[in-house]
Enzyme design. Structure first.
Site, PDB file in Angstrom:
ATOM      1  N   ASP A 185     -12.133  -2.516  -2.521  1.00 32.52           N
ATOM      2  CA  ASP A 185     -11.288  -1.687  -1.671  1.00 32.52           C
ATOM      3  C   ASP A 185     -10.187  -1.099  -2.550  1.00 32.52           C
ATOM      4  O   ASP A 185      -9.396  -1.838  -3.156  1.00 32.52           O
ATOM      5  CB  ASP A 185     -10.706  -2.540  -0.537  1.00 32.52           C
ATOM      6  CG  ASP A 185      -9.811  -1.737   0.408  1.00 32.52           C
ATOM      7  OD1 ASP A 185      -9.334  -0.643   0.020  1.00 32.52           O
ATOM      8  OD2 ASP A 185      -9.569  -2.224   1.523  1.00 32.52           O
ATOM      9  N   ARG A 357       8.766  -3.767   0.418  1.00 34.93           N
ATOM     10  CA  ARG A 357       7.759  -3.130  -0.420  1.00 34.93           C
ATOM     11  C   ARG A 357       8.172  -1.695  -0.735  1.00 34.93           C
ATOM     12  O   ARG A 357       8.564  -0.960   0.172  1.00 34.93           O
ATOM     13  CB  ARG A 357       6.442  -3.147   0.356  1.00 34.93           C
ATOM     14  CG  ARG A 357       5.248  -2.648  -0.384  1.00 34.93           C
ATOM     15  CD  ARG A 357       4.007  -2.783   0.468  1.00 34.93           C
ATOM     16  NE  ARG A 357       3.808  -1.617   1.329  1.00 34.93           N
ATOM     17  CZ  ARG A 357       2.671  -1.313   1.953  1.00 34.93           C
ATOM     18  NH1 ARG A 357       1.624  -2.124   1.853  1.00 34.93           N
ATOM     19  NH2 ARG A 357       2.564  -0.253   2.703  1.00 34.93           N
TER      20      ARG A 357
END
Lengths: 398, 398
Positions: A185, A357
């Site tokens: 992925d 993040r």
């Protein structure tokens, strides 16, 4: 000539007063996309109507754009096609991969994988029944868990929380030695760093386009199938546009040639138009330049935050070679801190339970963005301005 | 107040010189869609960036628009959600439906079903293994084939070639008596005629939005699950947006509440914006008025063509109660005839091997369109102007 990142930055619409470090969640609007989508709506859909499938090239868009993404991920021409969502492409790749070693029953993944990948694998295993099962181990234990009991190794190359990067070449080689089929992925890899699918010998890969590839909210996913598998793999999601002759309207499925067989239903033409505008920018980007710039931006951010914010703990690998193109810090009040940042125009992401993040996207992230983000974060941490009810109340989507 | 179809016609962009009888393949552009999509691109994606998921309502759009489609198909509020393509939704409905009677192994369908539905069923059966199988019978033999060996009855209500309409109420009742779960494909029903899913007691339904619902090329599909099943059905395609708490990032799947669990991946926001503009028109349409107008248009076309074109054979049921909202004629040179029609601005569809298909869509088809189409077709047939190499050469997509 090295990639001119000041020039690429000018090709994006970046709202005034915002430092956008969330392009790893949703990339910003390429300026040309507005006109491209409008032309698709008005000149193509509006004026060509059904003829648009041929006259505007809608029907071939999934493979044509697939070839342009292929260059970014080290894939062979003719091995990538756009369509569906990443979750669906994960399912499609897994179902196809599992059939390649029917005597094996285990999908191996890690606990750092994005949950939707794990959910789709769980759902597929339950549908398949027998003793198909998903086994997850800690990211650092993956290599040791690759045994000849494993049918498929499914990994997200870059961890969506920490940005930690798996060694795709090493793990793919290990898997191949054990007869394990790989599904990578690339959600946080495509457009984030150089990827070499062909060089690694990967079997399948999937990814999305609305993060680093800036295709807009809900942009389609892509799937890669190694050329050596393309004419033997059976698509479990066998839709009419993957048929050898869709407009023959046969009653039985015959898989199409090459990567075409991984197509399922009607492609999302408006979303693909937006992606096309973004790829016009990407076509001129050198991936080695991108990586060098990404590392510089991330290193500067880490250094700045660590110098100014002792209460934040680096959650990403310190070694740049082990990271993708994001930097994460931990704090027990990470959610409130992120809300305080966003309120001051510095947009990152919070990921449960405690991760702040920040995505660094060389196409439009500037040095001034990095310095500005550090300054705002330092001020918020020093003043504890995050410690307010309005920042601590959780919204449905963060 | 009866629906004003002159007013709805004015809400569509219809290219000058074109009589568009192909809205059952791709609906035309609602004039408001251009501005709506542009606002989604520029004001939402461009300016809100990631905040659009909440601030612009992107996240709830699939259920909010689902409720607006629900009214058109006789579905209960909260029972329809948008997403993916029709082929994927067929797979999702079938996989879920099969689990409801695990001791049965047969999916029953008919040879008039759209091939992609059959392909997806074939693929699912092969993935499931054991002795799962798809059985197809002629459309007129479906009722007799509904036995207690059948797990799922999967039918497209209106035949894409002939426009023949199954009796949804009768077949659903028959199925229920035999313990058979029903999956209805409404591709040529939603927006074409009144549908009463709740009244019929249907279990599952799926459909697309780019035909009669005018959402544009590649617009998303929808799925309906009867309220009585919503909290017990297991979604085989278990994606993160169908999870009970997507942003908790749990490692294991827990299905969401109600119809939400049938969501899979990220919704196609730009395509949904176009659909929203179309539903603004649909919200004011009375489905009984629509049906009456549709029948009038179809009857006038049949009468006109039969009077003027003796070489064309009606392929649709003559009885209006047995038809959807299209009229088809057969001719061995149907392909060339359709090309000749298109060259003169009358746009219908050819469907192999010999079907000329014309969709009648009251929202924008006028009486003058019907008369004009009959006149052009009559002239083409009388002059045999279709009998030329350029009309007989087949393009890839027709």
């Amino acid at each position: 000539m090295p990639t001119d990142f000041a020039a690429t930055r000018a090709m994006f619409h970046l709202p005034h007063g915002v430092i956008y470090l969330d392009g790893n969640s949703l990339g910003p609007l390429p300026r040309a996309a507005a006109a491209r989508v409008a032309a698709c709506v008005t000149d193509e859909w509006g004026d060509m109507l059904i003829r648009g499938w041929n006259a505007a090239g809608w029907m071939d868009q999934p493979t044509r754009l697939g070839d342009r993404i292929a260059r970014l991920i080290g894939a062979e021409p003719g091995s990538v096609v756009l369509g569906d969502t990443l979750s669906i492409k994960v399912y499609q790749a897994l179902a196809s991969a599992l059939e390649m070693t029917p005597e094996r029953r285990v999908i191996l993944s890690d606990t750092g994988n994005f949950p939707s990948d794990l959910y789709m694998a769980e759902g597929l295993c339950r549908t398949l029944g027998a003793d198909y099962r998903l086994v997850t181990v800690a990211p650092e234990d993956v290599a040791a868990a690759i045994t000849d009991e494993v049918a498929v190794l499914m990994l997200t190359q870059v961890d969506y929380r920490t940005g930690a990067k798996h060694d795709m070449a090493a793990l793919t080689a290990l898997a191949r030695d054990k007869g394990v089929v790989t599904v990578w992925d690339l959600a946080h890899s495509a457009g984030a760093l150089p990827v070499d699918l062909a060089g690694c010998g990967a079997d399948f890969a999937v990814g999305c386009t609305y993060k680093y590839l800036n295709s807009g909210p809900g942009g389609p996913a892509f799937i890669y199938v190694a050329p050596r598998h393309q004419d033997v793999v059976r698509p479990a999601l066998s839709g009419w546009l993957g048929h050898e002759a869709p407009f023959a309207f046969d009653l039985h499925y015959r898989p199409g040639t090459g990567i075409e067989r991984m197509r399922v239903g009607t492609p999302p033409v408006l979303q693909l138009a937006a992606l096309e505008a973004s790829l016009d920018i990407w076509d001129d980007v050198d991936m080695a330049d991108l990586r060098a710039r990404s590392v510089d931006l991330c290193e500067a951010f880490i250094a700045g935050v660590e110098a100014a914010c002792p209460d934040l703990t680096l959650a990403s690998p310190r070694d740049a070679t082990q990271r993708g193109s994001q930097v994460s810090f931990r704090h027990p009040d990470g959610y409130a801190i992120m809300q305080a940042l966003i309120a001051q125009g510095v947009v990152g992401d919070f990921r449960a339970p405690d991760i702040l993040r920040f995505g660094f996207t060389p196409l439009y992230t500037s040095d001034a963005d990095v310095q500005g983000a550090v300054a705002v974060l330092a001020q918020i941490m020093a003043s504890r301005s995050w410690d307010r009810p309005e920042f601590k109340a959780r919204a449905k989507v963060t």
